[in-house]
Design a protein around this motif. Sequence first.
Motif, PDB file in Angstrom:
ATOM      1  N   ARG A 327     -16.534 -47.119  25.136  1.00 14.43           N
ATOM      2  CA  ARG A 327     -17.944 -46.701  25.182  1.00 14.43           C
ATOM      3  C   ARG A 327     -18.175 -45.533  24.243  1.00 14.43           C
ATOM      4  O   ARG A 327     -17.475 -44.516  24.319  1.00 14.43           O
ATOM      5  CB  ARG A 327     -18.343 -46.323  26.613  1.00 14.43           C
ATOM      6  N   ASN A 328     -19.143 -45.693  23.352  1.00 13.83           N
ATOM      7  CA  ASN A 328     -19.521 -44.600  22.467  1.00 13.83           C
ATOM      8  C   ASN A 328     -20.332 -43.557  23.225  1.00 13.83           C
ATOM      9  O   ASN A 328     -20.988 -43.881  24.225  1.00 13.83           O
ATOM     10  CB  ASN A 328     -20.336 -45.133  21.283  1.00 13.83           C
ATOM     11  N   PRO A 329     -20.330 -42.313  22.755  1.00 17.28           N
ATOM     12  CA  PRO A 329     -21.143 -41.282  23.407  1.00 17.28           C
ATOM     13  C   PRO A 329     -22.630 -41.625  23.327  1.00 17.28           C
ATOM     14  O   PRO A 329     -23.080 -42.298  22.397  1.00 17.28           O
ATOM     15  CB  PRO A 329     -20.833 -40.025  22.597  1.00 17.28           C
ATOM     16  N   ASP A 330     -23.384 -41.156  24.297  1.00 24.01           N
ATOM     17  CA  ASP A 330     -24.839 -41.284  24.244  1.00 24.01           C
ATOM     18  C   ASP A 330     -25.449 -40.228  23.335  1.00 24.01           C
ATOM     19  O   ASP A 330     -26.493 -40.439  22.735  1.00 24.01           O
ATOM     20  CB  ASP A 330     -25.444 -41.145  25.652  1.00 24.01           C
ATOM     21  N   ASN A 331     -24.785 -39.070  23.257  1.00 22.38           N
ATOM     22  CA  ASN A 331     -25.306 -37.977  22.444  1.00 22.38           C
ATOM     23  C   ASN A 331     -24.123 -37.202  21.869  1.00 22.38           C
ATOM     24  O   ASN A 331     -23.312 -36.651  22.612  1.00 22.38           O
ATOM     25  CB  ASN A 331     -26.187 -37.059  23.297  1.00 22.38           C
ATOM     26  N   PHE A 332     -24.036 -37.172  20.554  1.00 23.54           N
ATOM     27  CA  PHE A 332     -22.884 -36.580  19.885  1.00 23.54           C
ATOM     28  C   PHE A 332     -22.712 -35.116  20.262  1.00 23.54           C
ATOM     29  O   PHE A 332     -21.613 -34.663  20.602  1.00 23.54           O
ATOM     30  CB  PHE A 332     -23.026 -36.720  18.366  1.00 23.54           C
ATOM     31  N   PHE A 333     -23.800 -34.349  20.210  1.00 21.38           N
ATOM     32  CA  PHE A 333     -23.689 -32.916  20.486  1.00 21.38           C
ATOM     33  C   PHE A 333     -23.288 -32.657  21.929  1.00 21.38           C
ATOM     34  O   PHE A 333     -22.360 -31.893  22.211  1.00 21.38           O
ATOM     35  CB  PHE A 333     -25.004 -32.201  20.184  1.00 21.38           C
ATOM     36  N   ALA A 334     -23.988 -33.310  22.871  1.00 20.37           N
ATOM     37  CA  ALA A 334     -23.761 -33.046  24.287  1.00 20.37           C
ATOM     38  C   ALA A 334     -22.354 -33.421  24.723  1.00 20.37           C
ATOM     39  O   ALA A 334     -21.801 -32.809  25.645  1.00 20.37           O
ATOM     40  CB  ALA A 334     -24.788 -33.797  25.132  1.00 20.37           C
ATOM     41  N   GLU A 335     -21.759 -34.403  24.066  1.00 21.84           N
ATOM     42  CA  GLU A 335     -20.452 -34.879  24.495  1.00 21.84           C
ATOM     43  C   GLU A 335     -19.354 -34.514  23.499  1.00 21.84           C
ATOM     44  O   GLU A 335     -18.491 -33.687  23.785  1.00 21.84           O
ATOM     45  CB  GLU A 335     -20.524 -36.397  24.721  1.00 21.84           C
ATOM     46  N   THR A 336     -19.377 -35.107  22.324  1.00 19.57           N
ATOM     47  CA  THR A 336     -18.289 -34.901  21.365  1.00 19.57           C
ATOM     48  C   THR A 336     -18.201 -33.451  20.900  1.00 19.57           C
ATOM     49  O   THR A 336     -17.100 -32.916  20.724  1.00 19.57           O
ATOM     50  CB  THR A 336     -18.475 -35.832  20.152  1.00 19.57           C
ATOM     51  N   GLU A 380     -18.917 -26.418  33.380  1.00 18.55           N
ATOM     52  CA  GLU A 380     -20.038 -27.060  34.057  1.00 18.55           C
ATOM     53  C   GLU A 380     -20.867 -27.937  33.119  1.00 18.55           C
ATOM     54  O   GLU A 380     -21.756 -28.664  33.571  1.00 18.55           O
ATOM     55  CB  GLU A 380     -20.941 -26.007  34.702  1.00 18.55           C
ATOM     56  N   ILE A 381     -20.596 -27.872  31.821  1.00 21.90           N
ATOM     57  CA  ILE A 381     -21.253 -28.797  30.902  1.00 21.90           C
ATOM     58  C   ILE A 381     -20.839 -30.206  31.310  1.00 21.90           C
ATOM     59  O   ILE A 381     -19.659 -30.454  31.586  1.00 21.90           O
ATOM     60  CB  ILE A 381     -20.840 -28.494  29.449  1.00 21.90           C
ATOM     61  N   PRO A 382     -21.761 -31.156  31.400  1.00 23.43           N
ATOM     62  CA  PRO A 382     -21.438 -32.467  31.970  1.00 23.43           C
ATOM     63  C   PRO A 382     -20.164 -33.108  31.437  1.00 23.43           C
ATOM     64  O   PRO A 382     -19.371 -33.646  32.214  1.00 23.43           O
ATOM     65  CB  PRO A 382     -22.685 -33.301  31.639  1.00 23.43           C
ATOM     66  N   ILE A 383     -19.926 -33.064  30.126  1.00 19.79           N
ATOM     67  CA  ILE A 383     -18.756 -33.739  29.564  1.00 19.79           C
ATOM     68  C   ILE A 383     -17.454 -33.075  30.017  1.00 19.79           C
ATOM     69  O   ILE A 383     -16.396 -33.700  30.018  1.00 19.79           O
ATOM     70  CB  ILE A 383     -18.828 -33.768  28.012  1.00 19.79           C
ATOM     71  N   ASN A 384     -17.517 -31.809  30.449  1.00 15.44           N
ATOM     72  CA  ASN A 384     -16.318 -31.085  30.856  1.00 15.44           C
ATOM     73  C   ASN A 384     -16.097 -31.069  32.362  1.00 15.44           C
ATOM     74  O   ASN A 384     -15.059 -30.588  32.828  1.00 15.44           O
ATOM     75  CB  ASN A 384     -16.388 -29.634  30.348  1.00 15.44           C
ATOM     76  N   ARG A 385     -17.050 -31.575  33.135  1.00 14.42           N
ATOM     77  CA  ARG A 385     -16.948 -31.491  34.590  1.00 14.42           C
ATOM     78  C   ARG A 385     -15.821 -32.355  35.138  1.00 14.42           C
ATOM     79  O   ARG A 385     -15.632 -33.492  34.723  1.00 14.42           O
ATOM     80  CB  ARG A 385     -18.262 -31.936  35.241  1.00 14.42           C
ATOM     81  N   ALA A 386     -15.115 -31.793  36.092  1.00 11.38           N
ATOM     82  CA  ALA A 386     -14.092 -32.557  36.800  1.00 11.38           C
ATOM     83  C   ALA A 386     -14.761 -33.505  37.782  1.00 11.38           C
ATOM     84  O   ALA A 386     -15.853 -33.235  38.288  1.00 11.38           O
ATOM     85  CB  ALA A 386     -13.163 -31.607  37.544  1.00 11.38           C
ATOM     86  N   ILE A 387     -14.107 -34.641  38.042  1.00 13.68           N
ATOM     87  CA  ILE A 387     -14.601 -35.523  39.096  1.00 13.68           C
ATOM     88  C   ILE A 387     -14.035 -35.099  40.441  1.00 13.68           C
ATOM     89  O   ILE A 387     -14.546 -35.485  41.490  1.00 13.68           O
ATOM     90  CB  ILE A 387     -14.265 -37.001  38.814  1.00 13.68           C
ATOM     91  N   ALA A 388     -12.951 -34.315  40.413  1.00 12.33           N
ATOM     92  CA  ALA A 388     -12.414 -33.765  41.650  1.00 12.33           C
ATOM     93  C   ALA A 388     -13.363 -32.682  42.154  1.00 12.33           C
ATOM     94  O   ALA A 388     -13.984 -31.959  41.358  1.00 12.33           O
ATOM     95  CB  ALA A 388     -11.030 -33.181  41.400  1.00 12.33           C
ATOM     96  N   PRO A 389     -13.524 -32.544  43.479  1.00 11.47           N
ATOM     97  CA  PRO A 389     -14.402 -31.493  44.019  1.00 11.47           C
ATOM     98  C   PRO A 389     -13.953 -30.118  43.541  1.00 11.47           C
ATOM     99  O   PRO A 389     -12.748 -29.842  43.441  1.00 11.47           O
ATOM    100  CB  PRO A 389     -14.237 -31.640  45.535  1.00 11.47           C
ATOM    101  N   VAL A 390     -14.903 -29.247  43.242  1.00 13.13           N
ATOM    102  CA  VAL A 390     -14.608 -27.899  42.761  1.00 13.13           C
ATOM    103  C   VAL A 390     -15.076 -26.889  43.799  1.00 13.13           C
ATOM    104  O   VAL A 390     -16.262 -26.842  44.139  1.00 13.13           O
ATOM    105  CB  VAL A 390     -15.297 -27.637  41.404  1.00 13.13           C
ATOM    106  N   HIS A 391     -14.153 -26.098  44.340  1.00 11.20           N
ATOM    107  CA  HIS A 391     -14.468 -25.064  45.328  1.00 11.20           C
ATOM    108  C   HIS A 391     -13.723 -23.796  44.941  1.00 11.20           C
ATOM    109  O   HIS A 391     -12.490 -23.767  44.961  1.00 11.20           O
ATOM    110  CB  HIS A 391     -14.036 -25.483  46.738  1.00 11.20           C
ATOM    111  N   ASN A 392     -14.428 -22.756  44.539  1.00 12.45           N
ATOM    112  CA  ASN A 392     -13.781 -21.478  44.282  1.00 12.45           C
ATOM    113  C   ASN A 392     -14.814 -20.362  44.425  1.00 12.45           C
ATOM    114  O   ASN A 392     -15.960 -20.612  44.810  1.00 12.45           O
ATOM    115  CB  ASN A 392     -13.107 -21.453  42.896  1.00 12.45           C
ATOM    116  N   ASN A 393     -14.419 -19.173  44.130  1.00 12.92           N
ATOM    117  CA  ASN A 393     -15.297 -18.017  44.308  1.00 12.92           C
ATOM    118  C   ASN A 393     -15.895 -17.527  42.996  1.00 12.92           C
ATOM    119  O   ASN A 393     -16.365 -16.394  42.908  1.00 12.92           O
ATOM    120  CB  ASN A 393     -14.518 -16.885  44.986  1.00 12.92           C
ATOM    121  N   GLN A 394     -15.860 -18.364  41.958  1.00 13.17           N
ATOM    122  CA  GLN A 394     -16.440 -17.985  40.680  1.00 13.17           C
ATOM    123  C   GLN A 394     -17.959 -18.138  40.740  1.00 13.17           C
ATOM    124  O   GLN A 394     -18.471 -19.160  41.182  1.00 13.17           O
ATOM    125  CB  GLN A 394     -15.869 -18.855  39.556  1.00 13.17           C
ATOM    126  N   ARG A 395     -18.690 -17.133  40.310  1.00 13.95           N
ATOM    127  CA  ARG A 395     -20.142 -17.146  40.340  1.00 13.95           C
ATOM    128  C   ARG A 395     -20.689 -16.549  39.038  1.00 13.95           C
ATOM    129  O   ARG A 395     -19.975 -15.895  38.286  1.00 13.95           O
ATOM    130  CB  ARG A 395     -20.690 -16.308  41.514  1.00 13.95           C
TER     131      ARG A 395
END
Length: 715
Positions: A327-336, A380-395
């Motif tokens: 699958r090619n990216p939908d948006n070069f900047f947002a992903e690649t 938190e940028i969509p292309i970098n988000r983990a699919i595993a649940p994220v729980h920590n104290n970073q704010r």
Amino acid sequence: MAQDDTSANHQDDKQRDFSLNKSDGTNKFMTTDHGVRINDDNNWLKAGERGPSLLEDFIMREKITHFDHERIPERIVHARGSGAHGFFEVTNPIPQFTKAGFLQKAGQKTPVFTRFSTVAGSRGSTDLARDVRGFAVKFYTQEGNFDLVGNNIPVFFIQDAAKFPDLVHAVKPEPHNEIPQASSAHDTFWDFISLMPESMHMIMWTMSDRAIPRSYRMMEGFGVHTFRLINEQGESHFVKFHWKPKLGTHAVVWDEAQKISGKNPDFHREDLWEAIDTGHFPEWELGVQIVPQADEFKFDFDLLDPTKIIPEELVPVTIVGRMVLNRNPDNFFAETEQIAFHPGHIVPGIDFTNDPLLQGRLFSYTDTQLLRLGGPNFHEIPINRAIAPVHNNQRDGFMRQEINVGRVSYHPNSLGGGCPYQAKISQGGFSSFNERVEAVKVRARSESFSDHFSQARLFYNSQTEVEKSHIVRALRFELGKVDTTAIRLRMLGLLSKIDENLARQVGKGLGLPVPDKLERPINEGVRAEGSDAQQPSEKQISYEPSDALSMINNPTVKPSIETRKVAVICADGSSGENITDLKITLLKNGAKAFIVAPHLGFLATDDGGELPIDFSFLTSSSVLFDAVFIPDGGAQSQLASDPDVVEFVQDAYKHCKVIGAMGASAALLDSLTKNKAIEDDPGLISGDGGTASIERFIEAMSDHRIWERETILTN
């Protein structure tokens, strides 16, 4: 306490949704970034039709502000790249070596995003520079993201990350004039290399055809470093990662690469996009070289030295799975462009070693992402988000997207019920390998890192005579661009430590003799704090040549013409039957024919039909195709007097490509190939254009290039 609610927090491994309020075209009203509908997007708010523009126009200020900030800092290296989505599937589980969840079960699939890149050039440079190619894969596993950040070459220029800024400064355009772009052929790079013997193994690879691949789909990938695999019992094994391409390893020749850069600087990016778009999904096998912890010191080289390989004859590569990009990216900047790789992104079951280059990269990659992507929330940028649940104290921080609720952002706590809890190792908590380390603090280089020529010699001796000649010509070209004679002489001295004949051949092209001995001193890196620079080890390790290091003899290369492109040179009156038969046969073999003619529009065939023309000679070149076919036809003789056609065919011949000439067109080959001795050339196919001749044409194409032709060309 936050729960692992799979329905709310977890996405299916097989398909990632990277959308964030993504527009699907169903809402037809234009709005601001905050959802306010726009009545007029064409005119700035003014005081009167011809009056001054008003600062209060929040709609236009938002539009212009976004435009002004659309470009983020490009990557310092690997700036020019291309990427795609896909999946990794386990074919041979290895739970005996690692507890990494994504490698446990046959048939298990993990979504991936893979980015390929050049290293030295800027985003606007060419795909076909002589350069290392980045090969980075992000695995979105159930246990978190794992990034396998590698290259298409298994070793690197330097042993210690302390020299990385120097290497990059040396290879980039020279600071006084910003010249040359995307090229190592200049004084500062070779000045650095000539004083760093540890680079000589990598130089052999980058001066070979590995540095000018035919496509991203036809190059190997390597993790470069030695990593660790940890199993459930806490046992450690060293590992080297390999990507083996389904289509084999292939390259272009240097003259061809330079011409492609002029004709289509997006050649590799376009090739990857089109392959996926047409359903020819690129595929690689993931292989591992496994070394037991007890065998760490059994070799004549150091496993932690990033300028060394483990020869496959010593430790075979075991295939564990396959990667398919579909699958090619939908948006070069947002992903690649916004994807952030990091060799420090590992999961339980995979760990680091004390490779000094890897250790430095673990710091550097986070540091560069903080600048390039605006702050600590780049995960938190969509292309970098983990699919595993994220729980920590970073704010907080720049560009925070997640809205965290509650009053607790620290650990330990009681107000939040102690959550989030720390995971035990038995619950999947990451734990570093318990390696015992006893040492004093020093700035030093291990003696076991001091052999800089044996594996460079292994690589050179493993090449075919054709590949060796390409290395000689590459070095002549690169060093011929160096103005400082002393640098050239130092390089000839280092080359003589690899192979005397290699040094003499390069020296002949430069008009220089090979020095009797290496210039002293040569900075090899400080082995002990406060000591003088040491000389390279004179130790000579003898290796048998390895076919795995040759692109021509590489056992992964399989005869195939899948995804190859054939230029069909035509004039009005060409044989419609020849063209149709060729197109049908190529499609059955996964390849495609393109009609190239003096004009665009339609081609009038000899049977009264018409065929659409894909390219004119003005908009194309033989360097953009893998082979050339000239069909029969009474009007084909007029092509011999067209200078564009002459250049087209002569370039294909010079670049060792297969050329088929049918019927009356066969007579053109003598003049178009400058009357070379062509009768014994297996890549020049003649016939009537029927089934037998087309099959011979396809069989010859499966060899990729007719390398024996270079002997004719040089005589």
